[in-house]
Design a protein around this motif. Structure first.
Motif, mmCIF file in Angstrom:
data_model
loop_
_atom_site.group_PDB
_atom_site.id
_atom_site.type_symbol
_atom_site.label_atom_id
_atom_site.label_comp_id
_atom_site.label_asym_id
_atom_site.label_seq_id
_atom_site.Cartn_x
_atom_site.Cartn_y
_atom_site.Cartn_z
ATOM 1 N N PRO A 9 -3.978 -1.819 -13.901
ATOM 2 C CA PRO A 9 -3.000 -2.308 -12.919
ATOM 3 C C PRO A 9 -2.867 -1.302 -11.774
ATOM 4 O O PRO A 9 -2.718 -0.095 -12.012
ATOM 5 N N CYS A 10 -2.923 -1.787 -10.550
ATOM 6 C CA CYS A 10 -2.896 -0.907 -9.382
ATOM 7 C C CYS A 10 -1.839 -1.365 -8.385
ATOM 8 O O CYS A 10 -1.806 -2.537 -8.004
ATOM 9 N N TYR A 11 -1.021 -0.441 -7.966
ATOM 10 C CA TYR A 11 -0.116 -0.701 -6.852
ATOM 11 C C TYR A 11 -0.149 0.502 -5.911
ATOM 12 O O TYR A 11 0.227 1.618 -6.304
ATOM 13 N N ASN A 12 -0.665 0.301 -4.705
ATOM 14 C CA ASN A 12 -0.802 1.386 -3.725
ATOM 15 C C ASN A 12 -1.450 2.618 -4.362
ATOM 16 O O ASN A 12 -0.925 3.735 -4.283
ATOM 17 N N SER A 13 -2.593 2.371 -4.978
ATOM 18 C CA SER A 13 -3.278 3.401 -5.763
ATOM 19 C C SER A 13 -4.512 3.974 -5.063
ATOM 20 O O SER A 13 -5.378 4.550 -5.703
ATOM 21 N N GLN A 14 -4.607 3.811 -3.751
ATOM 22 C CA GLN A 14 -5.828 4.150 -3.033
ATOM 23 C C GLN A 14 -6.271 5.603 -3.232
ATOM 24 O O GLN A 14 -7.464 5.897 -3.223
ATOM 25 N N SER A 15 -5.334 6.502 -3.432
ATOM 26 C CA SER A 15 -5.686 7.921 -3.477
ATOM 27 C C SER A 15 -6.198 8.401 -4.823
ATOM 28 O O SER A 15 -6.735 9.513 -4.921
ATOM 29 N N TYR A 16 -6.057 7.600 -5.884
ATOM 30 C CA TYR A 16 -6.474 8.085 -7.200
ATOM 31 C C TYR A 16 -7.179 7.048 -8.062
ATOM 32 O O TYR A 16 -7.736 7.369 -9.104
ATOM 33 N N MET A 17 -7.216 5.779 -7.669
ATOM 34 C CA MET A 17 -7.777 4.743 -8.528
ATOM 35 C C MET A 17 -9.275 4.896 -8.763
ATOM 36 O O MET A 17 -9.783 4.508 -9.818
ATOM 37 N N LYS A 18 -9.991 5.495 -7.811
ATOM 38 C CA LYS A 18 -11.441 5.652 -7.969
ATOM 39 C C LYS A 18 -11.763 6.542 -9.168
ATOM 40 O O LYS A 18 -12.704 6.262 -9.921
ATOM 41 N N ASN A 19 -11.004 7.614 -9.337
ATOM 42 C CA ASN A 19 -11.230 8.511 -10.474
ATOM 43 C C ASN A 19 -11.058 7.767 -11.790
ATOM 44 O O ASN A 19 -11.840 7.940 -12.734
ATOM 45 N N CYS A 20 -10.036 6.916 -11.849
ATOM 46 C CA CYS A 20 -9.791 6.116 -13.050
ATOM 47 C C CYS A 20 -10.958 5.169 -13.317
ATOM 48 O O CYS A 20 -11.508 5.123 -14.429
#
Length: 340
Positions: A9-20
């Motif tokens: 689940p992502c909400y305004n996650s642009q700065s860290y979602m790639k690592n996940c």
């Protein structure tokens, strides 16, 4: 075949979602990743779509109006096609070596026709402030390298309990026993974990530090100030957990299952008390004591068990001195685990 579906689940996650996402991709073709964009207003949707286009056989992307973390998990469960289902928050990640060993175990059990209802692994608090870690391990509570029932589960310690980070449910089992999580509510991971437990008949534990739980963002839901601000939602989640099952009926299912579920609710009361007392806000403190009254009204059996047979009774230490003593204990525990 996909052996593991992972909802992100992502909400305004642009700065860290790639690592996940990159950490989960290490599982290769055995893994399905479901990215749920929860009405983000930054570049989250674009990043999700780029991953979906690049890995069409591995990644599904769901865009929805903002419904909160619970609605993201709901969509993950409903759209999962893998043998097992796990949630990874977009600021967290999975350890590559542990993930590969976990997938190997899932496949081995499946081909032996021994797939359990629930797998449990360890998780690790990753503290950004000082680069320290704290591992929540269960190796002293579960028998290793076998599939077992609740009857073989040992009593948990005061700071131990299973969280969403710990588990992967068999997808068909979960979809059969799932109750939709409420929208626009924080801390519903406890509901996700707690509600299916009475229906779990088979469990397998792997002593792997699989899930890495990031601690350190100021806007993180487990930040102490934010926990105090959203205390009403913690109370609501606790009430929903209590309404999920009658504790007297759980007791009939088995002593160890009952013991764990009582323990989990006791920890919820400890959390509620901690942030109520830390707030020094009379209304929040009164609301906490009202929660005890609601428990008594809804489930007298549970109320007596929490008050007389669990460490939740510590939250009822009388007066201001009692609250100060309790908060001091909480702060000591926090320094050890650094959980918020």
């Amino acid at each position: 075949m996909k052996y593991l579906s992972v909802a992100v689940p992502c909400y305004n996650s642009q700065s860290y979602m790639k690592n996940c996402i990159e950490s989960i991709l290490k599982g290769g073709d055995d893994v399905e990743i479901i990215i749920i964009d929860d009405g983000s207003t930054d570049d989250t949707a674009r990043i999700a779509d780029e991953y979906g286009a690049k890995y069409p056989d591995l990644i599904k992307v769901i865009h929805q109006e903002n419904g909160g973390h619970g609605e993201g998990v709901n969509q993950g469960v409903l759209n999962s096609a893998g043998l097992y289902f796990k949630v990874v928050d977009s600021d967290d990640w999975l350890n590559e070596d542990a993930l590969k060993k976990f997938l190997k175990r899932i496949k081995s059990d499946f081909h032996k026709n021994e797939s359990p209802d629930m797998y449990v692994c360890n998780y690790v608090y990753e503290h950004s402030a000082d680069n320290s870690t704290y591992t929540m391990s269960y190796k002293d509570k579960f028998p290793p390298k076998k599939i077992f029932s609740w009857d073989e589960v040992k009593a948990f310690g005061a700071t131990q309990y299973m969280m969403m980070h710990s588990v992967a449910f068999n997808t068909k089992f979960l979809q059969k026993n799932y109750v939709l999580l409420p929208k626009h509510t924080f801390y519903v991971d406890n509901l996700f974990m707690y509600r299916p437990l009475p229906y779990v008949e088979t469990i397998s534990y792997l002593d792997l530090d699989l899930y890495r739980y990031f601690i350190g963002r100021e806007d993180q839901s487990v930040n102490e100030k934010i926990m105090i601000k959203r205390l009403d939602q913690q109370f609501r989640v606790t009430e929903l957990m209590i309404e999920s099952h009658k504790m007297s009926e759980i007791r009939k299912k088995g002593k160890r299952l009952y013991g764990y579920m009582l323990h989990h609710l006791a920890i919820m009361m400890i959390i509620n008390a901690s942030f109520s007392f830390l707030s020094k806000d009379k209304k929040k403190i009164d609301d906490f004591y009202d929660l005890w009254k609601k428990i008594k009204k809804k489930d007298l059996y549970l109320y007596k068990a929490l008050k007389y047979r669990s460490f939740a009774a510590l939250t009822l230490l009388p007066g201001k001195v009692g609250r100060i003593t309790y908060v001091t204990g909480y702060k000591v525990a926090k320094r050890i685990i650094k959980f918020g």
